[in-house]
Motif scaffolding. Structure first.
Motif, mmCIF file in Angstrom:
data_model
loop_
_atom_site.group_PDB
_atom_site.id
_atom_site.type_symbol
_atom_site.label_atom_id
_atom_site.label_comp_id
_atom_site.label_asym_id
_atom_site.label_seq_id
_atom_site.Cartn_x
_atom_site.Cartn_y
_atom_site.Cartn_z
ATOM 1 N N THR A 138 0.827 -1.226 0.000
ATOM 2 C CA THR A 138 0.000 0.000 0.000
ATOM 3 C C THR A 138 0.851 1.262 0.000
ATOM 4 O OG1 THR A 138 -1.941 1.013 1.038
ATOM 5 C CG2 THR A 138 -0.268 0.148 2.529
ATOM 6 N N ASP A 139 2.167 1.096 -0.280
ATOM 7 C CA ASP A 139 3.058 2.256 -0.226
ATOM 8 C C ASP A 139 3.417 2.817 -1.595
ATOM 9 O OD1 ASP A 139 3.058 2.134 2.444
ATOM 10 O OD2 ASP A 139 4.960 1.096 2.659
ATOM 11 N N ASP A 140 3.166 2.073 -2.645
ATOM 12 C CA ASP A 140 3.484 2.560 -3.993
ATOM 13 C C ASP A 140 2.289 2.335 -4.891
ATOM 14 O OD1 ASP A 140 6.502 3.148 -3.857
ATOM 15 O OD2 ASP A 140 6.343 1.146 -2.973
ATOM 16 N N SER A 141 1.993 3.348 -5.722
ATOM 17 C CA SER A 141 0.913 3.154 -6.685
ATOM 18 C C SER A 141 1.424 2.337 -7.872
ATOM 19 C CB SER A 141 0.367 4.505 -7.142
ATOM 20 O OG SER A 141 1.438 5.337 -7.516
ATOM 21 N N LEU A 142 0.465 1.805 -8.622
ATOM 22 C CA LEU A 142 0.810 0.963 -9.774
ATOM 23 C C LEU A 142 1.255 1.874 -10.923
ATOM 24 C CD1 LEU A 142 0.548 -2.096 -10.693
ATOM 25 C CD2 LEU A 142 -1.632 -1.387 -11.720
ATOM 26 N N GLN A 143 2.474 1.665 -11.416
ATOM 27 C CA GLN A 143 3.019 2.568 -12.442
ATOM 28 C C GLN A 143 3.441 1.789 -13.669
ATOM 29 O OE1 GLN A 143 6.235 4.184 -10.209
ATOM 30 N NE2 GLN A 143 4.942 5.638 -9.111
ATOM 31 N N PHE B 68 -5.309 2.046 -5.326
ATOM 32 C CA PHE B 68 -4.940 3.468 -5.202
ATOM 33 C C PHE B 68 -6.187 4.344 -5.294
ATOM 34 C CE2 PHE B 68 -4.465 7.166 -8.027
ATOM 35 C CZ PHE B 68 -3.738 8.014 -7.210
ATOM 36 N N ARG B 69 -7.032 4.077 -6.317
ATOM 37 C CA ARG B 69 -8.183 4.962 -6.528
ATOM 38 C C ARG B 69 -9.159 4.875 -5.351
ATOM 39 N NH1 ARG B 69 -11.159 3.378 -10.777
ATOM 40 N NH2 ARG B 69 -9.757 1.755 -11.477
ATOM 41 N N GLU B 70 -9.380 3.681 -4.868
ATOM 42 C CA GLU B 70 -10.307 3.523 -3.734
ATOM 43 C C GLU B 70 -9.773 4.241 -2.495
ATOM 44 O OE1 GLU B 70 -12.324 -0.413 -2.254
ATOM 45 O OE2 GLU B 70 -10.548 -0.028 -1.013
ATOM 46 N N LYS B 71 -8.459 4.064 -2.263
ATOM 47 C CA LYS B 71 -7.868 4.660 -1.046
ATOM 48 C C LYS B 71 -7.974 6.187 -1.086
ATOM 49 C CE LYS B 71 -3.496 4.414 1.562
ATOM 50 N NZ LYS B 71 -2.138 3.836 1.548
ATOM 51 N N ILE B 72 -7.646 6.766 -2.266
ATOM 52 C CA ILE B 72 -7.696 8.232 -2.362
ATOM 53 C C ILE B 72 -9.143 8.730 -2.331
ATOM 54 C CG2 ILE B 72 -7.132 10.234 -3.832
ATOM 55 C CD1 ILE B 72 -4.718 8.925 -2.450
ATOM 56 N N THR B 73 -10.021 8.021 -3.037
ATOM 57 C CA THR B 73 -11.419 8.465 -3.056
ATOM 58 C C THR B 73 -11.996 8.454 -1.646
ATOM 59 O OG1 THR B 73 -11.676 7.532 -5.245
ATOM 60 C CG2 THR B 73 -13.700 8.027 -4.052
ATOM 61 N N PRO C 55 4.115 6.760 -15.442
ATOM 62 C CA PRO C 55 2.873 7.335 -14.905
ATOM 63 C C PRO C 55 2.046 6.300 -14.148
ATOM 64 C CG PRO C 55 2.659 6.934 -17.257
ATOM 65 C CD PRO C 55 4.065 6.594 -16.911
ATOM 66 N N THR C 56 1.220 6.817 -13.233
ATOM 67 C CA THR C 56 0.319 5.957 -12.451
ATOM 68 C C THR C 56 -0.824 5.470 -13.343
ATOM 69 O OG1 THR C 56 0.873 7.227 -10.509
ATOM 70 C CG2 THR C 56 -1.129 5.929 -10.385
ATOM 71 N N LEU C 57 -1.215 4.213 -13.146
ATOM 72 C CA LEU C 57 -2.209 3.618 -14.033
ATOM 73 C C LEU C 57 -3.616 3.693 -13.447
ATOM 74 C CD1 LEU C 57 -0.136 0.481 -15.095
ATOM 75 C CD2 LEU C 57 -0.591 2.546 -16.422
ATOM 76 N N MET C 58 -4.565 4.026 -14.295
ATOM 77 C CA MET C 58 -5.987 4.048 -13.906
ATOM 78 C C MET C 58 -6.428 2.706 -13.332
ATOM 79 S SD MET C 58 -8.038 6.608 -14.328
ATOM 80 C CE MET C 58 -9.631 6.118 -14.978
#
Ligand code: HDD
Length: 699
Positions: free
Chosen positions: A33-38, A52-57, A44-47
């Motif tokens: 949970t420390d690095d986004s998927l790139q 990542f998206r759930e955590k930030i949302t 770049p970070t992948l959609m």
């Protein structure tokens, strides 16, 4: 006995974080949970990165609107238990059986400041209690003042706009000392009685545990025969009613903005459970018009001397919430949450509240299903045809309309003999008019009664508070208009305020009210039972201290229920005069005298040999002195203390250990007196809380 609310909470607790690895909201296991998927190590970070998206949302959506008033608060669970059956007056189930404990959640709050504002501001305190009764939730949404600023709820937005930070610059935070509030007050004399309470020390409580609570409105009890009785509710704290000193309250805002919240939390964690007695003033319907004010007017009290407060039960708070947001923030009170046996009156302030609270929760808690949030859930079963909406947590089955035959007619209506809520059948007759009742017209008599009921020191604090508040008002005409209003209450008060704020003294009015004082209103007469339970006592120690004597006094005070902390120039230990060590609780630079109720200087306590440290300790003592706090000194510390005292007190301090009005207690005993005499005298001084008749310190 099992507590049904706590059992219910257990059913809603989140998964134990120790029961397995981290997961997403969908229960999918997460190992990173420390690095986004790139796309590549520096890409770049992948959609596609759903974690990542759930955590930030989820993070982006963590906040909800704060309460439009009473945004900052602290809450706790506990129980209420009646002393005896109140069946003669009310059929409310939770007031019938002294063996039944009803779970409660209480939230205390300030009113003006936002969620992150300081605790010790001059303000009304909210005191809202949710009783989870066997017949549904009953909310007593009160304050620590028995009166309110306005008489009709339609004025609430005006009043709140005036007291809240000003619209152009959002200043001041957590303060009423500004132009718009006083402009409103000066033009709206119905505010005056509550303003007088606001200028008194009631507005800066020492602790949520040491303040009274009031239902404010006249409510109605209804018994099983359908008979109504008017009722006013009072909470009386077992520890007595105690306040801060204004200067201290201001300093505490910086030293510990969480002063009142921390106090509530810490004492409950320590098992020193706060307790209140619930009392009622009862007025038979036949006596509704026997008063020289209107029972429906929320700017008036019924003096206790006229209608005594009868104790009917006690409340104990014994459990902190597990999660501030889930419980204290999401708790939703509503004056219209009543149970059979408790009903409303036509008080226009109460009628407006009965609309506002449900309305505000819909916005704040995001939809109509907030009663399903665990802290809001009744322990009584809920069955109805209300459905759907945002955040529906329950899976309803069957039909959703009434009457129905396809669902077996369920849920059926209560039988006529069942204990359902039935509105009190008050007779109402009248024309539609938009006019204040003439019986609400007198704004000065009870304001004057409050003023004339105060002790000298309370009156002085009120004058000082008016001078502070109005002294911060830029518009001179607002200052003058307020003073003019005060001249209708009491000329001497108006003149004293005027003198401090640079406006002309108002003319003397003929016929200012001379009401009979109500001694019950003075803090002087609400001091509690003389115990020192949970009082915070600072013991200043340094190398060379007499450890044996320090421990003996500490233990005696702790036995009396006080919370005693040894404070030294540094954390760790200090050396006893004989070379042994004594553990300290806190380092002096991390505390301040405003965080304590009293100071004790044991032998050798003020003699670290380090000038800077001794100076800091003396500043601590001087500050305690200025705030009227008891100061005890033993052995050689008596001389150190005496050196800083005004002449009038020096001799007394050196010569006699008995408690003087000044709250300075030393062990220069008269012949034959013992160490216990010192502890007893110091305890008495701590129980008295503050000592007002002190000469100023020499500079
Ligand atoms: Fe109110 C919150 C107490 C008049 C409208 N009020 C609120 C809270 C307390 C009080 C203790 C915080 C509850 C909590 O901890 O969540 N209010 C009072 C008292 C009043 C009073 C004792 C007068 C006797 N209030 C009052 C009026 C109105 C409101 C006249 C509107 C017409 N009050 C609200 C509100 C709040 C609220 C906007 C804000 C957050 C909430 O309700 O849940 O609906």
């Amino acid at each position: 006995m099992a507590d049904p609310k706590q059992e219910q909470r257990d059913r809603f607790r989140a998964e134990d974080p120790a029961s397995g690895p981290m997961t997403t909201d969908q229960g999918v296991t997460v190992d990173h949970t420390d690095d986004s998927l790139q796309a590549g190590e520096r890409g770049p970070t992948l959609m596609e990165d759903f974690h990542f998206r759930e955590k930030i949302t989820r993070f982006d959506h963590e906040r909800i609107p704060e309460r439009v008033v009473h945004a900052r608060g602290a809450g706790a669970y506990g129980y209420f238990q009646p002393y005896q059956s109140c069946a003669e007056f009310t059929r409310a189930a939770f007031l019938q059986d002294p063996s039944v404990k009803t779970p409660v959640f209480v939230r205390f709050s300030t009113v003006q400041g936002p969620r992150g504002s300081a605790d010790t501001v001059r303000d009304v305190r909210g005191f809202a209690t949710k009783f989870y009764t066997s017949e549904g939730n009953y909310d007593l949404v009160g304050n620590n003042f028995p009166v309110f600023f306005i008489q009709d709820g339609i004025k609430f937005p005006d009043f709140v706009h005036a007291v809240k930070p000003e619209p152009h610059n959002d200043i001041p935070t957590g303060a009423s000392a500004h132009d718009t509030l006083w402009d409103f007050v000066s033009l709206q004399p119905e505010t005056l009685h509550t303003i007088m309470w606001l200028m008194s020390d009631r507005a800066i409580p020492r602790s949520y545990r040491m303040m009274q609570g009031f239902g404010v409105h006249t409510f109605r009890f209804v018994n099983a025969r359908g008979q109504g009785t008017f009722v006013k509710f009072h909470w009386k704290p077992k520890l007595g009613v105690h306040s801060l000193v204004w200067d201290e309250a201001q300093e505490a805002q910086g030293r510990d903005p969480d002063f009142n919240r921390r106090d509530l939390w810490d004492t409950i964690e320590a098992g020193a459970y706060p307790e209140w007695e619930l009392g009622v003033q009862l007025v038979p319907e036949s006596e509704e018009h026997d008063f020289d004010f209107d029972l429906l007017d929320a700017t008036k009290i019924i003096p206790e001397e006229q209608v005594p407060v009868q104790p009917i039960g006690r409340m104990v708070l014994n459990r902190n919430p597990d999660n501030f947001f889930a419980e204290t923030e999401q708790v939703a009170f509503h004056t219209a949450n009543v149970v059979p046996g408790i009903d409303f009156t036509n008080d226009p302030l109460l009628q407006a509240r009965n609309f506002s609270y449900l309305d505000t929760q819909l916005l704040r808690l995001g939809g109509p299903n907030f009663a399903q949030i665990p802290v809001n859930r009744p322990v009584a079963p809920v069955r109805n045809n209300q459905r759907d909406g945002f955040h529906q947590d329950e899976i309803h089955r069957g039909t959703n309309y009434f009457p129905n035959s396809l669902g077996g007619g369920c849920p059926a209506l209560a039988d006529p003999d069942d204990p359902a809520f039935r509105h009190y059948t008050e007779r109402v007759d009248g024309r539609k008019i938009r006019r204040r009742s003439p019986s609400f017209a007198d704004h000065y008599t009870q304001t004057a009664m409050f003023w004339h009921s105060m002790a000298d020191w309370e009156q002085k604090h009120i004058v000082d508070a008016f001078r502070f508040e109005l002294g911060k008002v830029g518009a001179k005409e607002v200052r003058a208009r307020t003073v003019e209003q005060l001249s209708y209450v009491d000329h001497a008060l108006a003149v004293a305020v005027a003198e401090g704020i640079g406006v002309p003294a108002p003319q003397e009015r003929p016929n200012t009210p001379q009401p009979t004082p109500s001694p019950a209103l003075s803090l002087e007469n609400n001091r509690g039972d003389g115990s020192i339970s949970t009082r915070q006592i600072a013991v200043l120690v340094s190398d060379g201290v007499d450890a044996a004597q320090t421990i003996a006094v500490r233990d005696a005070l702790t036995e009396g229920g006080a919370i005693v902390e040894l404070i030294a120039p540094q954390d760790g230990t200090v050396q006893d005069k004989d070379g042994s060590t004594l553990a300290v609780d806190r380092a002096l630079p991390t505390v301040a005298s405003v965080l304590y109720d009293a100071v004790l200087l044991p032998p050798g306590g003020l003699d670290s040999g380090n000038a800077a440290a001794d100076d800091a300790a003396l500043r601590f003592v001087r500050s305690a002195y200025r705030h009227g706090k008891p100061i005890g000194a033993l052995g050689a510390s008596v001389d150190k203390l005496a050196d800083m005292l005004p002449d009038e007190l020096r001799t007394a301090a050196e010569g006699d250990s008995t408690v003087t009005e000044s709250g300075i207690v030393t062990d220069r005993l008269s012949a034959g007196a013992t160490a216990q005499d010192f502890t007893g005298a110091f305890t008495e001084a701590v129980a008295a809380h503050r000592h007002w008749s002190r000469p100023a310190l020499p500079s």
